[in-house]
Design an enzyme around this catalytic site. Sequence first.
Site, mmCIF file in Angstrom:
data_model
loop_
_atom_site.group_PDB
_atom_site.id
_atom_site.type_symbol
_atom_site.label_atom_id
_atom_site.label_comp_id
_atom_site.label_asym_id
_atom_site.label_seq_id
_atom_site.Cartn_x
_atom_site.Cartn_y
_atom_site.Cartn_z
ATOM 1 N N ASP A 183 37.122 -53.534 14.004
ATOM 2 C CA ASP A 183 36.202 -53.437 12.586
ATOM 3 C C ASP A 183 36.635 -53.355 12.093
ATOM 4 O OD1 ASP A 183 34.867 -51.422 13.662
ATOM 5 O OD2 ASP A 183 33.454 -52.460 14.691
ATOM 6 N N SER A 184 35.526 -52.025 10.818
ATOM 7 C CA SER A 184 35.819 -51.126 9.880
ATOM 8 C C SER A 184 37.025 -49.989 10.702
ATOM 9 C CB SER A 184 34.874 -50.850 8.847
ATOM 10 O OG SER A 184 34.677 -50.606 9.822
ATOM 11 N N TYR A 185 36.206 -49.702 11.969
ATOM 12 C CA TYR A 185 37.404 -48.690 12.052
ATOM 13 C C TYR A 185 38.600 -48.744 12.095
ATOM 14 C CZ TYR A 185 32.889 -45.753 13.411
ATOM 15 O OH TYR A 185 32.279 -44.578 13.273
#
Length: 371
Positions: free
Chosen positions: A157-159
Site C-alpha cells: 500500500d502507501s508504505y
Amino acid sequence: MRPSRLTGTLLAAALMPALLLSTSAGAAPPPAGPAATLSAVHTAGRVQATADALQYSWPGVYFEGRFRGTGVGIVLNDAAADYDVQVDGATVATLVMPGRTTYWVRDLAPGPHRVRLVKRSESPWAVSEFGGFVPAAGGAILPGPPARHRQIEFIGDSYTAGYGNLSASRDCTGDEVNRTTNADLSFGALTARRLNADYQLNAFSGRGMVRNYNGGEPGTSYRTYYDRALLSVDGDVWRPGRWRPQLVVVGLGINDFSTAINPGEQWTPESLIAAYRTAYLGFLDKLRARYGPRTIIVVSATAVSGTTAFADTARQVVQESNDRGDSRVRYWYYDSAGLDYGGCHWHPSLRDHQVIADRLEAYLATLPLRW
C-alpha cells in the site's frame, strides 16, 4: 506519534487532480526507429507494449539505457506523474507531470553514459507512456543493460509506494503528497538496489487485502487491481513473461485494520479478520501458482495503533501456510521503534524508509534465497 494515521491513505484527497526488455551488452547497436529504440531499454516494471511506446501505471517503474555522446532525449507522455532522470548514477532532473515531451539532458562529456528514468509518484487513474531514449546529434543509443539475475516483487500500500516520504511536514495537501512521494526512495527500492536486484513496486495507497482505508470504495480491494499493468483499465491483464522473482514481499493489512469499522459497512471485527485470513491465503496460493515452489514469499506486518489484529492475523496466515506444507512462506514484523513517521499524514519519512530497508536487508540475510 500517532501510528493509527500511518495508513496511507486519504487516497481521494491525495491522488485526485510485463515485460522485461533488454539487449545483450555485446550486441550491435540497434537500428533507428521507435521499436528499435525501445528494444534497447531495460525495464522490470509492469508495462504493456504498443507500436511505439511502453504503457504503465504502477509507481517506481524504471527504464534503463545506455548511449554514446553528449546528450540524450527522453520521450514521455504523462501529465499525471513525476519522474527522476538519472545519468551515470546521479539525479540530473525531476520532471513534474511533464506531459507529452522529449526532455533533453545536454552538455555531457563525450563518451558512453548510462541513463535511468524512474516514476516517483502514484497515478492509478492514468496511463503513462514512455517512448524510449533518443541520442543527441552525433551520438547513438547503445544496447541496453542486461536484466539482473535477482528479482524482487514488492506488493503493498502507501508504505510500499513511499507515500509523502520526502515531506518536511505531516500536514500535506493532495498536491504536496504527489510532489513529495518518491517510490525510488522507498524501503523496497532501496533494499533491491543494495542487493543488485531488479524489482517491481506493485503498491496502491489506501488499498487493503479485503477492506480499504476507512471502508472506502467497498467491493474493491488491492486484489481487484493486482493482475493489471494498467490500473485504470478494467479487464487489463499483465503477463509475467520472464518475470520470475526469487523473493516476493507482501505488506497488506494496514488499511484493513487501522480504522474503526463504520456504520453500514459489511464487517464486524470478527468477520473482517476471518475474511482477511481467507483472502490472504488465496492470494498466497495465486503467487505460488504464478511463480513456482522456489520463490520465498515474505508476509510483512508492522505496528498499527490500538490493535494487534494486523500482526496477529498475518502471523496466523503464515502459520497456516506452513502447516499446509509451504515452508517458503515466512513472517517478518517491523515495529515502530526508531521511526519518526514524519512523512505526509504520519507516513514513514525518508529516514524511516532507510531504517526499514536496513531491517529488511538484515532479515533477508537469514532466508535460504537461491540467487
